[in-house]
Design a protein around this motif. Sequence first.
Motif, mmCIF file in Angstrom:
data_model
loop_
_atom_site.group_PDB
_atom_site.id
_atom_site.type_symbol
_atom_site.label_atom_id
_atom_site.label_comp_id
_atom_site.label_asym_id
_atom_site.label_seq_id
_atom_site.Cartn_x
_atom_site.Cartn_y
_atom_site.Cartn_z
ATOM 1 N N SER A 380 0.871 -0.735 0.053
ATOM 2 C CA SER A 380 -0.337 0.156 0.012
ATOM 3 C C SER A 380 0.690 1.381 -0.594
ATOM 4 O O SER A 380 1.881 1.020 0.755
ATOM 5 C CB SER A 380 -1.173 -0.063 1.291
ATOM 6 N N MET A 381 0.591 2.584 -0.520
ATOM 7 C CA MET A 381 1.137 3.907 -0.285
ATOM 8 C C MET A 381 0.418 4.294 -0.106
ATOM 9 O O MET A 381 0.607 5.598 0.193
ATOM 10 C CB MET A 381 1.725 3.816 -2.928
ATOM 11 N N SER A 382 -0.587 3.848 0.785
ATOM 12 C CA SER A 382 -1.297 4.952 1.565
ATOM 13 C C SER A 382 -0.768 5.762 2.418
ATOM 14 O O SER A 382 -0.507 6.968 2.717
ATOM 15 C CB SER A 382 -2.728 4.388 2.554
ATOM 16 N N LYS A 383 -0.200 5.385 2.699
ATOM 17 C CA LYS A 383 1.029 5.656 4.059
ATOM 18 C C LYS A 383 1.532 7.294 3.572
ATOM 19 O O LYS A 383 1.806 8.814 4.240
ATOM 20 C CB LYS A 383 2.252 5.549 4.931
ATOM 21 N N ALA A 384 2.651 7.635 2.952
ATOM 22 C CA ALA A 384 3.158 8.484 1.784
ATOM 23 C C ALA A 384 1.961 9.827 1.022
ATOM 24 O O ALA A 384 1.548 10.740 1.303
ATOM 25 C CB ALA A 384 4.261 8.196 1.001
ATOM 26 N N ARG A 385 1.024 8.803 0.683
ATOM 27 C CA ARG A 385 0.251 9.354 0.063
ATOM 28 C C ARG A 385 -1.020 10.473 0.689
ATOM 29 O O ARG A 385 -0.984 11.566 0.734
ATOM 30 C CB ARG A 385 -0.993 8.546 -0.819
ATOM 31 N N LYS A 386 -0.830 9.784 2.366
ATOM 32 C CA LYS A 386 -1.559 11.239 3.200
ATOM 33 C C LYS A 386 -0.056 12.362 3.746
ATOM 34 O O LYS A 386 -1.418 12.971 4.374
ATOM 35 C CB LYS A 386 -1.906 9.824 4.138
ATOM 36 N N LEU A 387 0.756 11.684 3.583
ATOM 37 C CA LEU A 387 1.877 12.912 3.686
ATOM 38 C C LEU A 387 1.858 14.116 2.542
ATOM 39 O O LEU A 387 2.604 14.869 2.493
ATOM 40 C CB LEU A 387 2.925 12.451 4.572
ATOM 41 N N GLY A 388 0.907 13.369 1.693
ATOM 42 C CA GLY A 388 1.623 14.649 0.333
ATOM 43 C C GLY A 388 2.153 14.656 -0.768
ATOM 44 O O GLY A 388 2.137 14.561 -1.714
ATOM 45 N N TRP A 389 2.405 12.599 -0.647
ATOM 46 C CA TRP A 389 3.152 11.997 -2.859
ATOM 47 C C TRP A 389 2.125 11.819 -3.202
ATOM 48 O O TRP A 389 1.397 11.529 -3.203
ATOM 49 C CB TRP A 389 3.833 11.016 -1.967
ATOM 50 N N THR A 390 2.810 12.194 -5.053
ATOM 51 C CA THR A 390 1.572 12.204 -5.103
ATOM 52 C C THR A 390 2.202 11.362 -6.831
ATOM 53 O O THR A 390 1.743 11.181 -7.845
ATOM 54 C CB THR A 390 1.432 13.503 -5.881
ATOM 55 N N GLY A 391 3.400 10.534 -6.431
ATOM 56 C CA GLY A 391 3.709 10.009 -7.417
ATOM 57 C C GLY A 391 3.128 8.759 -7.829
ATOM 58 O O GLY A 391 2.965 7.980 -7.042
ATOM 59 N N TYR A 392 3.877 8.556 -9.384
ATOM 60 C CA TYR A 392 2.990 7.227 -9.941
ATOM 61 C C TYR A 392 3.647 7.270 -11.428
ATOM 62 O O TYR A 392 4.235 7.516 -12.094
ATOM 63 C CB TYR A 392 1.593 7.621 -10.117
#
Length: 422
Positions: A380-392
């Motif tokens: 899961s990438m949720s942890k980083a997403r919640k801090l603002g990471w948007t890379g894909y």
Amino acid sequence: MPSAIVTGATGITGSAIVHHLLKDGSYDKIYSFSRGNPGYQDPKVQHVTLDLQSSAQDMAHAFEGVSAEHIFFCAYLASDDQAQLSRVNERLLYNFLEALELNGSAKKIKRFILTCGFKQYGVHIGPGKQPLLEDDPLLENNAGGVSWPPIFYYPQQRVLANAAKKGGWEWVATLPEDVLGYARGNFMNEATALGLYCAVSKALPGSELPFIGSKANYFSFNCWTSANLHAKFCLWAAVAPGAGNQIFNVINGDTESFQNLWPRMASRFGCHIPDPMFPNGGTPNTKGFKGYESSTIQLQNKPPLKSSAAALGLSSDPVSNDSPTLFLQVDPEKWAKREDVNQAWAKLRERYGLDQHAWDKATWNFLTMTLGRDWSCVGSMSKARKLGWTGYADTWDELEDTFKILESEGVLPPLDQLKRDF
């Protein structure tokens, strides 16, 4: 403007970080640390010859006067002995941190980024709870009532956290999975072995592309990490508010399966998808594909799922208790030693001027695990997403881009000529 130190600068993750530091524009100095000089031509990059197996005192002397706000540690020494692997890599990091203290470089650090991987979750041991989350229980201290083999990321992370607390700076550990990328002279990656398998299969009579691994693997779901995306993440993690003193999954953001990727690889290289793909069932202890040698490998440990079994209501279920099995309907290491395969490779090498070192150093044993296992590896990438990471990144696009680089570097044959000639 901040400066950066990158250890393991000749590796796939390290070299990608150097390239993206140069693209970033906000760094005025980049120090590349490795035993060999990667040969960067940009004046912002200064190479420091460093042997991380040397003592802390010798390392402190080797980079005396060199310091940076952000340190990216990508160095790693491989070993088949898991206990030795853990001891050596823990010592590498410990001595490096000691060297930073001895020569005063540690005083400048703001964040230290350590590259780890999905072995954090024991994906090389067996199936774990899906998706894989950064706060999943560690496989140590008899977690789930099992004595687990050593995983060197754990002592490394403890060593790093202790040094950061002592020095008053922050740390981040990244967990990429099956990294796709290229570094000159470095063939320890999945894309090189897959590309060579596809190219040689094209040159063999019939140009069939049988799936190497098990039928279960063909239908399982997995994730990959672009070396370029990982590099961007590391630069983000070096400055992102709230990211300090944490561990993050770093994957492309899509979920893929070889049932989708394999036909696309066959089409790209001009190969034929056999039908049936698994004429002998594709399960352990069955025959190989049309005369190829198969392999069934019984792993020795309980699956990581065992550590969470009680919480999942699976304490007595076989999925949590049975040691996993790898199955290869085309054993890649045995395949690479076949006379007809080597004759086909030699024909490609001579016709297109390919690099023999790529063939000799290809990590066929890596394919044994990544294609032989019967379990999914999805994080899961949720942890980083919640801090603002948007890379894909799109995994197929990254795999194809890597193939193109391997062609330009003389590792794989030029695609148009390969299709025309065979």
